[in-house]
Design a protein around this motif. Structure first.
Motif, PDB file in Angstrom:
ATOM      1  N   LEU A   1       0.479  -1.299  -0.230  1.00 38.41           N
ATOM      2  CA  LEU A   1       0.141  -0.419   0.342  1.00 38.41           C
ATOM      3  C   LEU A   1       0.866   1.123   0.489  1.00 38.41           C
ATOM      4  O   LEU A   1       1.806   1.677   0.963  1.00 38.41           O
ATOM      5  N   THR A   2       0.871   2.383  -1.132  1.00 40.31           N
ATOM      6  CA  THR A   2       1.358   3.864  -0.991  1.00 40.31           C
ATOM      7  C   THR A   2       0.252   4.478  -1.113  1.00 40.31           C
ATOM      8  O   THR A   2      -0.309   4.511  -1.542  1.00 40.31           O
ATOM      9  N   SER A   3       0.797   5.768  -1.187  1.00 45.96           N
ATOM     10  CA  SER A   3      -0.062   6.971  -1.460  1.00 45.96           C
ATOM     11  C   SER A   3       1.013   8.147  -2.299  1.00 45.96           C
ATOM     12  O   SER A   3       2.029   8.216  -2.896  1.00 45.96           O
ATOM     13  N   SER A   4       0.182   8.826  -3.864  1.00 45.66           N
ATOM     14  CA  SER A   4       0.645   9.432  -5.160  1.00 45.66           C
ATOM     15  C   SER A   4       0.604  10.759  -4.597  1.00 45.66           C
ATOM     16  O   SER A   4       1.521  11.481  -4.672  1.00 45.66           O
ATOM     17  N   ASP A   5       0.103  10.944  -3.760  1.00 46.20           N
ATOM     18  CA  ASP A   5      -0.188  12.318  -3.338  1.00 46.20           C
ATOM     19  C   ASP A   5      -0.283  12.441  -1.456  1.00 46.20           C
ATOM     20  O   ASP A   5       0.855  13.008  -1.019  1.00 46.20           O
ATOM     21  N   VAL A   6      -0.980  12.309  -0.992  1.00 43.57           N
ATOM     22  CA  VAL A   6      -1.447  12.215   0.516  1.00 43.57           C
ATOM     23  C   VAL A   6      -1.885  11.434   1.330  1.00 43.57           C
ATOM     24  O   VAL A   6      -1.559  10.632   0.868  1.00 43.57           O
ATOM     25  N   ILE A   7      -2.211  11.452   2.312  1.00 45.78           N
ATOM     26  CA  ILE A   7      -2.217  10.402   3.236  1.00 45.78           C
ATOM     27  C   ILE A   7      -3.685   9.590   2.651  1.00 45.78           C
ATOM     28  O   ILE A   7      -4.675  10.406   3.194  1.00 45.78           O
ATOM     29  N   HIS A   8      -3.996   8.299   2.534  1.00 47.10           N
ATOM     30  CA  HIS A   8      -5.339   7.683   3.020  1.00 47.10           C
ATOM     31  C   HIS A   8      -5.118   6.592   3.837  1.00 47.10           C
ATOM     32  O   HIS A   8      -3.960   6.171   3.665  1.00 47.10           O
ATOM     33  N   SER A   9      -6.412   6.272   3.505  1.00 51.59           N
ATOM     34  CA  SER A   9      -6.434   4.935   4.407  1.00 51.59           C
ATOM     35  C   SER A   9      -7.050   4.110   3.458  1.00 51.59           C
ATOM     36  O   SER A   9      -8.243   4.547   3.103  1.00 51.59           O
ATOM     37  N   PHE A  10      -6.924   2.627   3.645  1.00 52.47           N
ATOM     38  CA  PHE A  10      -7.651   1.471   3.596  1.00 52.47           C
ATOM     39  C   PHE A  10      -8.432   0.472   3.973  1.00 52.47           C
ATOM     40  O   PHE A  10      -8.018   0.459   5.691  1.00 52.47           O
ATOM     41  N   TRP A  11      -9.113   0.633   3.670  1.00 59.78           N
ATOM     42  CA  TRP A  11     -10.453  -0.253   5.180  1.00 59.78           C
ATOM     43  C   TRP A  11     -10.917  -0.697   4.190  1.00 59.78           C
ATOM     44  O   TRP A  11     -12.083   0.048   3.375  1.00 59.78           O
ATOM     45  N   VAL A  12     -10.744  -2.597   4.231  1.00 56.69           N
ATOM     46  CA  VAL A  12     -12.701  -2.599   3.828  1.00 56.69           C
ATOM     47  C   VAL A  12     -12.468  -3.313   5.490  1.00 56.69           C
ATOM     48  O   VAL A  12     -12.232  -4.675   5.716  1.00 56.69           O
ATOM     49  N   PRO A  13     -13.641  -2.918   5.868  1.00 58.03           N
ATOM     50  CA  PRO A  13     -14.065  -3.669   7.091  1.00 58.03           C
ATOM     51  C   PRO A  13     -14.296  -5.033   7.453  1.00 58.03           C
ATOM     52  O   PRO A  13     -14.450  -5.902   8.629  1.00 58.03           O
ATOM     53  N   GLN A  14     -14.756  -5.052   6.658  1.00 57.47           N
ATOM     54  CA  GLN A  14     -15.095  -7.173   6.851  1.00 57.47           C
ATOM     55  C   GLN A  14     -13.971  -7.525   6.779  1.00 57.47           C
ATOM     56  O   GLN A  14     -14.877  -8.806   7.651  1.00 57.47           O
ATOM     57  N   LEU A  15     -12.913  -7.645   6.383  1.00 57.50           N
ATOM     58  CA  LEU A  15     -11.833  -8.211   6.359  1.00 57.50           C
ATOM     59  C   LEU A  15     -10.953  -7.629   6.595  1.00 57.50           C
ATOM     60  O   LEU A  15      -9.581  -8.762   6.838  1.00 57.50           O
ATOM     61  N   GLN A  16     -10.515  -6.554   6.908  1.00 55.53           N
ATOM     62  CA  GLN A  16      -9.253  -6.316   7.575  1.00 55.53           C
ATOM     63  C   GLN A  16      -9.641  -4.960   8.415  1.00 55.53           C
ATOM     64  O   GLN A  16     -10.117  -3.648   8.024  1.00 55.53           O
ATOM     65  N   GLY A  17      -8.402  -4.720   9.292  1.00 55.79           N
ATOM     66  CA  GLY A  17      -8.520  -3.127   9.631  1.00 55.79           C
ATOM     67  C   GLY A  17      -8.291  -2.994   9.531  1.00 55.79           C
ATOM     68  O   GLY A  17      -7.498  -3.176   7.807  1.00 55.79           O
ATOM     69  N   LYS A  18      -7.568  -0.935   8.993  1.00 51.08           N
ATOM     70  CA  LYS A  18      -7.701   0.300   8.142  1.00 51.08           C
ATOM     71  C   LYS A  18      -6.096   0.252   8.051  1.00 51.08           C
ATOM     72  O   LYS A  18      -5.113  -0.218   9.556  1.00 51.08           O
ATOM     73  N   LEU A  19      -5.487   0.627   7.384  1.00 54.92           N
ATOM     74  CA  LEU A  19      -4.287   0.823   7.500  1.00 54.92           C
ATOM     75  C   LEU A  19      -3.815   1.857   6.307  1.00 54.92           C
ATOM     76  O   LEU A  19      -4.180   2.082   5.431  1.00 54.92           O
ATOM     77  N   ASP A  20      -3.021   3.003   7.000  1.00 60.59           N
ATOM     78  CA  ASP A  20      -2.967   4.084   5.923  1.00 60.59           C
ATOM     79  C   ASP A  20      -1.884   4.354   5.053  1.00 60.59           C
ATOM     80  O   ASP A  20      -1.042   3.073   5.059  1.00 60.59           O
ATOM     81  N   ALA A  21      -1.971   4.721   3.875  1.00 60.86           N
ATOM     82  CA  ALA A  21      -1.114   4.588   2.532  1.00 60.86           C
ATOM     83  C   ALA A  21      -0.314   6.300   2.569  1.00 60.86           C
ATOM     84  O   ALA A  21      -1.271   7.030   3.115  1.00 60.86           O
ATOM     85  N   ILE A  22       0.653   5.588   2.677  1.00 59.80           N
ATOM     86  CA  ILE A  22       1.953   7.053   2.948  1.00 59.80           C
ATOM     87  C   ILE A  22       2.905   7.218   1.613  1.00 59.80           C
ATOM     88  O   ILE A  22       3.240   6.241   0.963  1.00 59.80           O
ATOM     89  N   PRO A  23       2.726   8.411   1.122  1.00 59.36           N
ATOM     90  CA  PRO A  23       3.439   8.594  -0.048  1.00 59.36           C
ATOM     91  C   PRO A  23       4.726   8.476   0.399  1.00 59.36           C
ATOM     92  O   PRO A  23       5.302   8.604   1.504  1.00 59.36           O
ATOM     93  N   GLY A  24       5.703   7.769  -0.468  1.00 54.53           N
ATOM     94  CA  GLY A  24       6.782   7.314  -0.494  1.00 54.53           C
ATOM     95  C   GLY A  24       7.202   5.966   0.328  1.00 54.53           C
ATOM     96  O   GLY A  24       8.597   5.936   0.773  1.00 54.53           O
ATOM     97  N   HIS A  25       5.936   5.547   0.756  1.00 53.12           N
ATOM     98  CA  HIS A  25       6.091   4.679   2.323  1.00 53.12           C
ATOM     99  C   HIS A  25       5.677   3.554   1.700  1.00 53.12           C
ATOM    100  O   HIS A  25       4.496   3.847   0.922  1.00 53.12           O
TER     101      HIS A  25
END
Lengths: 315, 119
Positions: free
Chosen positions: A141-165
């Motif tokens: 998971l990563t981001s091209s601009d700002v911090i987003h967060s990937f969340w599919v509540p029925q499958l997994q806890g949320k996790l941030d998508a961080i630019p450059g990481h």
């Protein structure tokens, strides 16, 4: 196949089941503690109704019990909850992933690249991620601009998508289904229109889907669709989008090679129908103000119809 | 009680007015029309009262359709004509941006009924 709501009470994956169990445990525990506190308070009030208020006296065993109890009991509960929650946060199963997908958050959509055995993208899609059921899937998971967060509540806890990481997430659906996902870190004007879908399907259905998505776009056969394709590759569309198998190879917006096969357009903003496609192409700023896709005002009526017909044909 | 009855009788012509025959598309089902409007995505191009997310700014806002004189600048506004327009607009006006959405005549009539029923 209808999409299930973003429910946090789910047992569709082991990770979600752990979170669901933890949530119920916490609700039960809080209810017990709340009930205990209220009961204690009522007892104290009724037993001491006729007594004058006195200062806390730590030499009295009763006062010591209340003060120390009030420090030790919440401390013990919080430490115990922390330990239990650490267990629920366990992400990694020892089994190696069957599929690896690189997911990049953009304002305001998700790019998904399915990596081949050589670690390079085999194909790209957007906002709709298919996975084989009962197999571990690795999401880089990563981001091209700002911090987003990937969340599919029925499958997994949320996790941030961080630019450059790159952050590493596992999805492991135990049941077939269509699971709703959303960006859960405020990321700008259209944060609310940054939805995605995870479709967990049987091995056969998944293989058929990857075969379809890996293929180049079909060459149109009728005149309206051909006219749409010609417009797409020779006008502004091709400056931002890719349709594999044509000269449109830009990488700014979503890959549209198989856009007609997706359930929604513009990251869940609209369902995917001919009318919705044309309205989106003609004036995206009215439907999703601030979207990076401009309202062009350069196409005639018949041209807009041809473009929508072409995109819908890209199954 | 007596006063109420007198009041109701006095109001009766007004109630009848709100269901004037010119606001009805014969044979069209308003509720099915609403479902069709959502299914084919009319709201991506038009603002339509009562349809969630119908905030498109491509074609005209579809309010007060029943009281308009002309449809799409070309057809007299009758129930049959608006049904024809919804069913296959490009066959009537080849330069229009409105696509043929693959609707049956019955579906187009239901949509017309919904639009006529909304003020």
């Amino acid at each position: 196949m209808s999409q299930t709501p973003l429910s946090v009470f789910s047992r569709s994956s082991d990770a979600a089941a752990r979170i669901t169990t933890l949530t119920w445990f916490m609700i039960l525990l809080s209810t017990l503690i709340f009930g205990g506190v209220i009961l204690t308070m009522l007892v104290a009030v009724f037993r001491n109704r006729r007594r004058e208020a006195t200062a806390v006296d730590m030499s009295q065993p009763r006062d010591r019990f209340v003060v120390w109890g009030g420090a030790i009991l919440p401390g013990a509960v919080l430490v115990a909850l922390f330990v239990v929650a650490l267990g629920a946060m366990r992400q990694f199963s020892p089994t190696p992933p069957a599929v690896t997908i690189r997911v990049t958050g953009h304002q305001w959509w998700w790019r998904a690249e399915y990596l081949g055995a050589d670690g390079r993208p085999a194909f790209r899609t957007a906002n709709e991620i298919h996975v084989p059921v009962d197999r571990p899937v690795r999401v880089l998971l990563t981001s091209s601009d700002v911090i987003h967060s990937f969340w599919v509540p029925q499958l997994q806890g949320k996790l941030d998508a961080i630019p450059g990481h790159i952050t590493d997430l596992r999805l492991h659906a135990r049941r077939t289904g269509t699971y709703g996902g959303a960006c859960s870190e405020y990321c700008g004007q259209q944060h609310a229109h940054m939805a995605f879908t995870v479709v967990a399907e049987s091995d056969d259905a998944y293989r058929a889907w990857t075969a379809l998505q890996s293929a180049d776009a079909a060459t149109p056969t009728d005149s309206a669709t051909t006219a749409g394709r010609q417009l797409f590759v020779t006008t502004e569309c091709a400056l931002c989008h890719t349709v594999r198998g044509t000269n449109a190879r830009a990488d700014v917006g979503p890959d549209l090679t198989h856009v007609g096969s997706r359930m929604t357009i513009a990251a869940g903003t609209r369902p995917n129908s001919l009318g919705d496609l044309e309205g989106w192409i003609a004036n995206p700023q009215a439907l999703k103000p601030g979207t990076r896709m401009p309202t062009l005002r350069t196409y005639t009526g018949p041209e807009l119809r041809a473009l929508a017909t072409y995109l819908q044909s890209l199954k | 009680m007596k006063n109420c009855l007198v009041f109701a009788v006095a109001l009766a012509p007004l109630t009848a007015c709100s269901r004037a025959p010119e606001h009805v598309v014969p044979g069209g089902n308003v509720e099915r029309g609403r479902e069709q409007i959502v299914a084919v995505g009319c709201g991506a191009c038009h603002v339509i009262n009562g349809i969630p997310g119908a905030r498109g700014q491509v074609g005209p806002a579809l309010s007060g359709v029943a009281s308009r004189a002309v449809i799409a600048g070309v057809l007299p506004n009758t129930p049959d004509n608006i049904t024809r327009w919804i069913e296959d607009a490009p066959s009537i006006s080849p330069q229009t941006a409105m696509p043929n959405l693959g609707l049956s005549q019955a579906q187009a009539r239901d949509i017309a009924a919904y639009l006529y029923a909304r003020q």
